[in-house]
Design a protein around this motif. Structure first.
Motif, mmCIF file in Angstrom:
data_model
loop_
_atom_site.group_PDB
_atom_site.id
_atom_site.type_symbol
_atom_site.label_atom_id
_atom_site.label_comp_id
_atom_site.label_asym_id
_atom_site.label_seq_id
_atom_site.Cartn_x
_atom_site.Cartn_y
_atom_site.Cartn_z
ATOM 1 N N PHE A 139 -25.972 -32.015 -29.587
ATOM 2 C CA PHE A 139 -25.538 -32.844 -30.709
ATOM 3 C C PHE A 139 -25.288 -31.964 -31.920
ATOM 4 C CE2 PHE A 139 -27.971 -35.477 -27.899
ATOM 5 C CZ PHE A 139 -27.256 -36.666 -27.856
ATOM 6 N N ARG A 140 -24.163 -32.171 -32.585
ATOM 7 C CA ARG A 140 -23.860 -31.380 -33.767
ATOM 8 C C ARG A 140 -23.909 -32.256 -35.012
ATOM 9 N NH1 ARG A 140 -19.333 -27.389 -34.024
ATOM 10 N NH2 ARG A 140 -18.173 -28.800 -32.708
ATOM 11 N N ALA A 141 -24.948 -32.045 -35.833
ATOM 12 C CA ALA A 141 -25.071 -32.805 -37.076
ATOM 13 C C ALA A 141 -24.438 -32.001 -38.209
ATOM 14 C CB ALA A 141 -26.542 -33.090 -37.369
ATOM 15 N N ALA A 142 -23.203 -31.594 -38.003
ATOM 16 C CA ALA A 142 -22.521 -30.802 -39.015
ATOM 17 C C ALA A 142 -21.033 -31.090 -38.960
ATOM 18 C CB ALA A 142 -22.768 -29.314 -38.788
ATOM 19 N N GLU A 143 -20.354 -30.678 -40.011
ATOM 20 C CA GLU A 143 -18.918 -30.834 -40.057
ATOM 21 C C GLU A 143 -18.260 -29.734 -39.225
ATOM 22 O OE1 GLU A 143 -20.730 -29.229 -42.039
ATOM 23 O OE2 GLU A 143 -19.669 -27.408 -42.585
ATOM 24 N N THR A 144 -17.008 -29.912 -38.846
ATOM 25 C CA THR A 144 -16.238 -28.785 -38.331
ATOM 26 C C THR A 144 -15.157 -28.490 -39.366
ATOM 27 O OG1 THR A 144 -14.589 -30.135 -37.214
ATOM 28 C CG2 THR A 144 -16.551 -29.559 -35.946
ATOM 29 N N ASP A 145 -14.594 -27.275 -39.281
ATOM 30 C CA ASP A 145 -13.576 -26.907 -40.267
ATOM 31 C C ASP A 145 -12.378 -27.838 -40.189
ATOM 32 O OD1 ASP A 145 -15.102 -24.751 -41.105
ATOM 33 O OD2 ASP A 145 -14.410 -23.599 -39.388
ATOM 34 N N ALA A 146 -12.057 -28.252 -38.965
ATOM 35 C CA ALA A 146 -10.918 -29.153 -38.801
ATOM 36 C C ALA A 146 -11.157 -30.448 -39.571
ATOM 37 C CB ALA A 146 -10.689 -29.442 -37.320
ATOM 38 N N SER A 330 -31.753 -41.849 -27.245
ATOM 39 C CA SER A 330 -31.913 -42.426 -28.583
ATOM 40 C C SER A 330 -31.184 -41.573 -29.625
ATOM 41 C CB SER A 330 -33.390 -42.625 -28.915
ATOM 42 O OG SER A 330 -33.949 -41.494 -29.483
ATOM 43 N N LEU A 331 -31.004 -40.261 -29.347
ATOM 44 C CA LEU A 331 -30.195 -39.433 -30.246
ATOM 45 C C LEU A 331 -28.762 -39.959 -30.316
ATOM 46 C CD1 LEU A 331 -31.091 -35.670 -29.644
ATOM 47 C CD2 LEU A 331 -30.966 -36.827 -31.850
ATOM 48 N N ALA A 332 -28.251 -40.339 -29.150
ATOM 49 C CA ALA A 332 -26.873 -40.812 -29.099
ATOM 50 C C ALA A 332 -26.693 -42.060 -29.958
ATOM 51 C CB ALA A 332 -26.473 -41.095 -27.649
ATOM 52 N N LYS A 333 -27.796 -42.792 -30.188
ATOM 53 C CA LYS A 333 -27.699 -44.026 -30.989
ATOM 54 C C LYS A 333 -28.112 -43.792 -32.430
ATOM 55 C CE LYS A 333 -28.929 -47.087 -27.175
ATOM 56 N NZ LYS A 333 -30.053 -46.316 -26.590
ATOM 57 N N THR A 334 -28.105 -42.518 -32.853
ATOM 58 C CA THR A 334 -28.539 -42.174 -34.209
ATOM 59 C C THR A 334 -27.740 -42.910 -35.271
ATOM 60 O OG1 THR A 334 -29.376 -40.001 -33.657
ATOM 61 C CG2 THR A 334 -28.542 -40.286 -35.894
ATOM 62 N N SER A 335 -28.455 -43.405 -36.277
ATOM 63 C CA SER A 335 -27.795 -43.860 -37.496
ATOM 64 C C SER A 335 -28.748 -43.462 -38.607
ATOM 65 C CB SER A 335 -27.580 -45.361 -37.450
ATOM 66 O OG SER A 335 -27.091 -45.784 -38.700
ATOM 67 N N TYR A 336 -28.597 -42.227 -39.069
ATOM 68 C CA TYR A 336 -29.582 -41.643 -39.964
ATOM 69 C C TYR A 336 -29.063 -41.612 -41.390
ATOM 70 C CZ TYR A 336 -31.510 -37.592 -42.468
ATOM 71 O OH TYR A 336 -32.011 -36.754 -43.423
ATOM 72 N N GLU A 337 -29.842 -42.147 -42.298
ATOM 73 C CA GLU A 337 -29.429 -42.159 -43.707
ATOM 74 C C GLU A 337 -29.856 -40.871 -44.375
ATOM 75 O OE1 GLU A 337 -29.832 -45.608 -46.164
ATOM 76 O OE2 GLU A 337 -30.133 -46.848 -44.381
ATOM 77 N N GLY A 341 -25.085 -39.410 -47.085
ATOM 78 C CA GLY A 341 -24.414 -40.432 -46.279
ATOM 79 C C GLY A 341 -25.102 -40.702 -44.961
ATOM 80 N N VAL A 342 -24.409 -41.416 -44.085
ATOM 81 C CA VAL A 342 -25.020 -41.844 -42.821
ATOM 82 C C VAL A 342 -24.451 -41.031 -41.660
ATOM 83 C CG1 VAL A 342 -25.384 -43.787 -41.262
ATOM 84 C CG2 VAL A 342 -25.330 -44.163 -43.728
ATOM 85 N N TYR A 343 -25.331 -40.447 -40.862
ATOM 86 C CA TYR A 343 -24.906 -39.655 -39.704
ATOM 87 C C TYR A 343 -24.938 -40.511 -38.452
ATOM 88 C CZ TYR A 343 -25.154 -35.084 -42.046
ATOM 89 O OH TYR A 343 -24.937 -34.016 -42.861
ATOM 90 N N LYS A 344 -23.816 -40.519 -37.726
ATOM 91 C CA LYS A 344 -23.759 -41.116 -36.389
ATOM 92 C C LYS A 344 -23.137 -40.085 -35.471
ATOM 93 C CE LYS A 344 -22.834 -45.888 -37.749
ATOM 94 N NZ LYS A 344 -23.386 -46.521 -38.616
ATOM 95 N N PHE A 345 -23.300 -40.252 -34.156
ATOM 96 C CA PHE A 345 -22.704 -39.298 -33.227
ATOM 97 C C PHE A 345 -21.622 -39.951 -32.376
ATOM 98 C CE2 PHE A 345 -26.888 -37.175 -33.821
ATOM 99 C CZ PHE A 345 -26.405 -35.970 -34.291
ATOM 100 N N ASP A 347 -19.334 -39.905 -28.728
ATOM 101 C CA ASP A 347 -19.761 -39.735 -27.332
ATOM 102 C C ASP A 347 -19.939 -38.271 -26.981
ATOM 103 O OD1 ASP A 347 -19.626 -42.418 -27.126
ATOM 104 O OD2 ASP A 347 -17.639 -42.461 -26.143
ATOM 105 N N LYS A 348 -19.179 -37.403 -27.658
ATOM 106 C CA LYS A 348 -19.281 -35.984 -27.375
ATOM 107 C C LYS A 348 -20.383 -35.294 -28.177
ATOM 108 C CE LYS A 348 -14.446 -35.227 -26.136
ATOM 109 N NZ LYS A 348 -13.143 -34.844 -26.689
ATOM 110 N N GLY A 349 -21.068 -36.058 -29.034
ATOM 111 C CA GLY A 349 -22.160 -35.470 -29.794
ATOM 112 C C GLY A 349 -21.742 -34.896 -31.128
ATOM 113 N N GLN A 350 -20.544 -35.238 -31.587
ATOM 114 C CA GLN A 350 -20.112 -34.767 -32.904
ATOM 115 C C GLN A 350 -20.486 -35.797 -33.974
ATOM 116 O OE1 GLN A 350 -18.682 -32.000 -34.329
ATOM 117 N NE2 GLN A 350 -18.900 -33.181 -36.219
#
Lengths: 378, 290
Positions: A139-146, A330-337, A341-345, A347-350
């Motif tokens: 799982f990547r909890a970060a932005e990509t340059d794109a 449960s990581l795949a169902k993340t909705s973290y404040e 802002g709010v992080y969600k993932f 299907d590919k974990g981005q």
């Protein structure tokens, strides 16, 4: 040699046959570069991570136990990061992994995490292809340059009235990726490219490069560089007497960058996934806690460590146990404040859904001038 | 062609900086024949202690420079008396291993004490540009060039014109004969090593005020300094200057007209060419050690 292999097999056998002893803490393993050329940024991630763990433990921990953070040095190299992960898995029996910093190191530990069927979260590594490898544990909890380029190209082109841009990046996957993504999106908006140059990590003198920059007469220069290289480069742009607009990606909106760059930092723009001046109550509380503990405002990497550990901790709590499959689900169902802002993932974990900001440095403070949610990649 | 004057100026400034940072190695590697892989770390220590004395002790730049010089001379003396002394006369390999170990120790010791963050050494003067026609430089760079030239000339005079210098030359040509002639060779070795350390540290502090000081800068400095010493010829100060300028200008021209990305390759290409066609270096005094 055969003895070594046999010994290894025996050890693995023994380790597997001994039932995991009941631990009185929930262990999370963190691999970051603590020595080497990016040790400084790795340390910020660890600071953010420790703060997150402290927070969660103060609120009672997870599954009725305290969280224990075990930090290992991966030195930003694939080999050392793999060793660190093996140690965390075999000896410390961690239930979730977080790391590593550099994309190449993260790419190396992803198959190891998959082998041991442990979830792996990175809060930093931004190479786009990592989430395209079909590794269900990553799982990547970060932005990509794109994603950053897509979010900000238009705002930059309009706000800075860009027509001719020069691109300068550090000579690695990340720098080249940043330059390519931004030049593609800006070119699509009709901005001309007048110069593209790369420099090596740890370069100190940019006068030659800047001489070429002066001759190319751009009205904006895009820079992909981390704190040290970036601060020296921006300083020398002003030392050469150039007054072209500077904007870029990297850990720019941080107190350290501004302190190192001094007056030359005034008026530069940075596209960042996090700035300490983001104006949400959640962020203000985070900045206050971080500053009280470390005496410095959090930057991009401090926030990345904080977010990654919170995401891991909340996933374990939701999973209701330390079973790796349950944590992964449960990581795949993340909705973290998060503070930003709010992080969600996907299907590919981005990760998506969190805010990214464009800041301008004014009077030594990063001032947010535009903010936009990062969308899921198409 | 209108870029040429600026490229040349950049190259010359960098060349003096390279010569300056290689001076210490000219002594330690060129004269003493200790293959000193910790050279870059002495340079780094100069920058970091420069940061400490200007930021934490509140000294101005030049007083700070003197304090750093005295401190690093003491460090160099102790390193020679307690470490290098033990492997002297046993060939080059033990010295190589010893200094590699020392460099790892110094980097990680520094990481432990002050952390990996880049540090700013307050400069002696403001950083704005100065224009000479089409050429931009800064006052700080000109000052560093001036101090660099002064140090190079000073070190040259010390070796050529003083009793200590004569003792050094005698010791490195033939330690046995020198000690029979009554020279206390142990002290001469330590003094040379201390001087080499001090020069490395002074250049480290001077250049840290232009760039920044950081625990991890040493490796690249060591490599470039070896390039300069080999180009110029072992133990020759004129050679260090020529080697430095050659490297600086070659890098500036390559970076300017070809590509910045591969600039660090140039030094090694030059070394290969020199070793093929003039292995004693540009300026080497052609004497073999006894």
């Amino acid at each position: 040699m055969r003895n070594v292999v046999l010994g290894g097999l025996l050890l693995t056998g023994v380790a597997a046959s001994v039932p995991a002893q009941a631990q009185d803490t929930v262990r999370i393993g963190l691999v970051q570069p603590l020595t080497g050329s990016v040790a400084y940024n790795g340390k910020s991630v660890v600071e953010g991570a420790r703060l997150a763990v402290e927070d969660m433990n103060a609120a009672g921990g997870v599954l009725g136990k305290k969280i224990e953070l075990i930090v290992e040095d991966g030195q930003c190299t694939p080999a050392n990061s793999v060793n660190a992960v093996e140690k965390l898995v075999q000896k410390d029996k961690v239930v979730t992994l977080v790391g590593a910093f550099c994309s190449s190191a993260t790419a190396a530990i992803m198959p190891v995490a998959q082998k041991y069927k442990l979830p792996l979260i990175t809060g930093v590594s931004s190479k786009a292809s990592l989430t395209e490898q079909g590794n269900p544990y990553f799982f990547r909890a970060a932005e990509t340059d794109a994603l950053m380029a897509e979010a900000f190209a238009k705002i930059l082109a309009n706000d800075l009235k860009l027509t001719k841009v020069a691109y300068i990046g550090v000579n690695d996957d990340w720098g080249r990726g940043g330059v390519e993504e931004f030049s593609r999106d800006l070119t699509a908006l009709g901005v001309k490219t007048v110069l593209t140059e790369y420099f090596d990590h740890g370069a100190t003198d940019f006068f030659t490069l800047l001489t070429k920059l002066r001759a190319a007469k751009p009205d904006g220069v895009f820079v992909a560089a981390e704190t040290q290289d970036g601060s020296i480069l921006v300083k020398q742009i002003r030392e050469m007497g150039l007054d072209t607009k500077v904007f870029g990606v990297g850990s720019w909106a941080t107190a350290d960058f501004i302190n190192l760059t001094g007056e030359a930092a005034e008026g530069i723009h940075a596209a960042v996934p996090y700035a300490s001046s983001m104006d949400t109550p959640r962020n203000q509380a985070f900045v206050q806690k971080y500053q009280a503990k470390y005496g410095i405002k959090p930057g991009k990497y401090g926030a990345a460590g904080y977010n990654a550990l919170n995401i891991a901790g909340q996933a374990i709590a939701r999973a209701g146990g330390t079973d790796a499959e349950a944590i992964r689900a449960s990581l795949a169902k993340t909705s973290y404040e998060a503070p930003n802002g709010v992080y969600k993932f996907t299907d590919k974990g981005q990760a998506y859904g969190f805010e990214a900001v464009l800041v301008r440095i004014e009077k030594g403070e990063p001032k947010v001038i535009a903010s936009t949610p990062v969308d899921a990649p198409h | 062609m209108d870029l040429f004057p600026q490229f040349l100026a950049n190259g010359l400034v960098m060349g003096v900086f390279y010569a300056l940072s290689a001076l210490g190695l000219t002594l330690i590697f060129g004269l003493m024949r200790v293959v000193n892989f910790a050279h870059g770390e002495f340079y780094m220590l100069g920058g970091v202690s420069g940061w400490f004395v200007t930021n934490h002790l509140g000294l101005d730049f030049f007083s700070g420079l003197i304090v750093v010089a005295a401190f690093m001379a003491a460090v160099g003396w102790l390193v020679d008396r307690f470490l290098i002394e033990r492997v002297r006369g046993q060939g080059e390999e033990p010295g190589i291993l010893l200094t590699i170990g020392l460099s790892i120790f110094l980097v990680n010791g520094t990481l432990l004490l002050v952390g990996p963050a880049p540090m700013k050494v307050a400069g002696a003067m403001a950083e704005g540009p100065l224009f000479f026609g089409p050429i931009a430089v800064t006052k700080l760079r000109l000052l560093a060039v001036a101090v660099g030239i002064a140090l190079i000339v000073g070190a040259h005079l010390l070796i050529r014109r003083t009793r200590l210098g004569a003792a050094m030359r005698a010791t490195f040509q033939d330690p046995m004969a020198a000690s029979l002639a009554g020279i206390r060779t142990g002290h001469v070795y330590a003094a040379t090593f201390a001087l080499g350390c001090t020069l490395a540290a002074l250049s480290g502090m001077l250049l840290a005020s232009i760039y920044s000081a950081q625990a991890s800068v040493g490796g690249l400095i060591s490599l470039k300094s070896f390039v300069v010493v080999i180009l110029g010829g072992m133990g020759s100060f004129a050679g260090a200057i020529a080697g430095g300028l050659l490297l600086g200008v070659a890098e500036a021209m390559w970076g300017g007209y070809v590509s910045m990305g591969m600039v660090d390759v140039i030094g090694f290409v030059l070394v290969i060419l020199i070793l093929l066609f003039r292995p004693q270096g540009l300026f080497s005094i052609r004497t073999e050690r006894a």
